[in-house]
Design a protein around this motif. Structure first.
Motif, PDB file in Angstrom:
ATOM      1  N   TRP A 104      13.872  15.096  40.994  1.00  0.00           N
ATOM      2  CA  TRP A 104      14.561  16.357  41.253  1.00  0.00           C
ATOM      3  C   TRP A 104      15.957  16.096  41.802  1.00  0.00           C
ATOM      4  O   TRP A 104      16.157  15.271  42.684  1.00  0.00           O
ATOM      5  N   ASP A 111      18.513  23.941  38.434  1.00  0.00           N
ATOM      6  CA  ASP A 111      17.688  23.020  39.222  1.00  0.00           C
ATOM      7  C   ASP A 111      16.898  23.769  40.290  1.00  0.00           C
ATOM      8  O   ASP A 111      15.757  23.408  40.599  1.00  0.00           O
ATOM      9  N   GLN A 114      13.427  25.396  39.453  1.00  0.00           N
ATOM     10  CA  GLN A 114      12.222  24.579  39.378  1.00  0.00           C
ATOM     11  C   GLN A 114      11.390  24.661  40.656  1.00  0.00           C
ATOM     12  O   GLN A 114      10.344  24.020  40.742  1.00  0.00           O
ATOM     13  N   TRP A 115      11.855  25.442  41.621  1.00  0.00           N
ATOM     14  CA  TRP A 115      11.194  25.524  42.918  1.00  0.00           C
ATOM     15  C   TRP A 115      10.854  26.966  43.266  1.00  0.00           C
ATOM     16  O   TRP A 115      11.493  27.904  42.798  1.00  0.00           O
ATOM     17  N   SER A 166       7.352  22.953  44.294  1.00  0.00           N
ATOM     18  CA  SER A 166       7.860  22.727  42.942  1.00  0.00           C
ATOM     19  C   SER A 166       6.941  23.397  41.930  1.00  0.00           C
ATOM     20  O   SER A 166       5.723  23.439  42.105  1.00  0.00           O
TER      21      SER A 166
END
Length: 242
Positions: A104, A111, A114-115, A166
């Motif tokens: 990550w 980005d 993704q969480w 995640s």
């Protein structure tokens, strides 16, 4: 709290992981902190149930459906090509000689998608958690308020948690995928903490149904202050909480 991640490879250790959670432990003991994501079906005592018909929550959008079909067939094509290229789409020699792997990074809004951030606000608490990019777009900043005030519902005894989880990787047509970490035996985190202890949880795909909630845990103690901290969590040093 600012986070970056990478993995270190040493001796062979097999642990196929799905996701990671970070949960701060405030004035609660380790056994009292519950670092799990609560489903949307949870209903706090005293709250009336939601009787909205399921069909009212369905979004009928033809254009979006076409885009989803194109997306999944594109993923299917990529999976087929990667399968013939090598493990995870890389040549076999590169996979065998790999020593580190960055899983990550935080460089863009994509980005961050993704969480999933979560707090006890979802179950009636007063904590708040947010995730955003830093000013230089090189790291992520997890911030908010950790409130351990117990709701006055007559049943809840402990409250107050914040977590960062995640998302599970998905392939074509939303089939579940997993991070293959079998070639690594350590998790390396580069953080700048707030001085609180945090708990890192690793969840694996268990064979038996009664083990689906088992987690491998590592307690991470942050120093706080303006300096970066490198944390190396050995897979051999994690313990399982059932």
């Amino acid at each position: 709290m600012i986070l970056t991640f990478k993995f270190l490879r040493k001796a062979g250790y097999s642990l196929g992981c799905q996701w990671t959670i970070f949960c701060p432990l405030a004035r609660l003991s380790f056994a009292q902190c519950t670092p799990r994501m609560h489903s949307s079906s949870y209903r706090r005592p005293g709250v009336l149930p939601d009787n909205t018909p399921p069909w009212k929550n369905v979004d009928f959008n033809f254009k979006k459906s076409i885009e989803e079909v194109k997306k999944h067939f594109g993923l299917l094509k990529k999976e087929i090509v990667d399968h013939w290229t090598g493990p995870e789409g890389r040549p076999l020699i590169e996979h065998l000689l790999e020593q580190t792997r960055v899983i990550w990074e935080f460089r863009s809004q994509q980005d961050l998608e993704q969480w999933v951030v979560s707090s006890d606000q979802e179950i009636g608490g007063k904590s708040e958690t947010y995730l955003k990019l830093s000013k230089n777009s090189q790291t992520a900043l997890l911030y908010g308020t950790l409130n351990t005030s117990v709701p006055h519902d007559g049943e809840t005894r402990y409250s107050g948690y914040c977590s960062l989880r995640s998302k599970m990787p998905q392939g074509a047509f939303n089939h579940r995928k997993h991070h293959d970490w079998s070639s690594f035996n350590a998790l390396h985190l580069r953080i700048r903490g707030d001085g609180r202890p945090w708990m890192v949880n690793l969840g694996t795909e268990m064979y038996f149904s009664h083990q689906k909630d088992d987690l491998y845990n590592y307690f991470m103690f942050t120093r706080g202050g303006p300096y970066w901290q490198d944390v190396k969590a050995s897979m051999a040093g994690v313990m399982i909480i059932i």
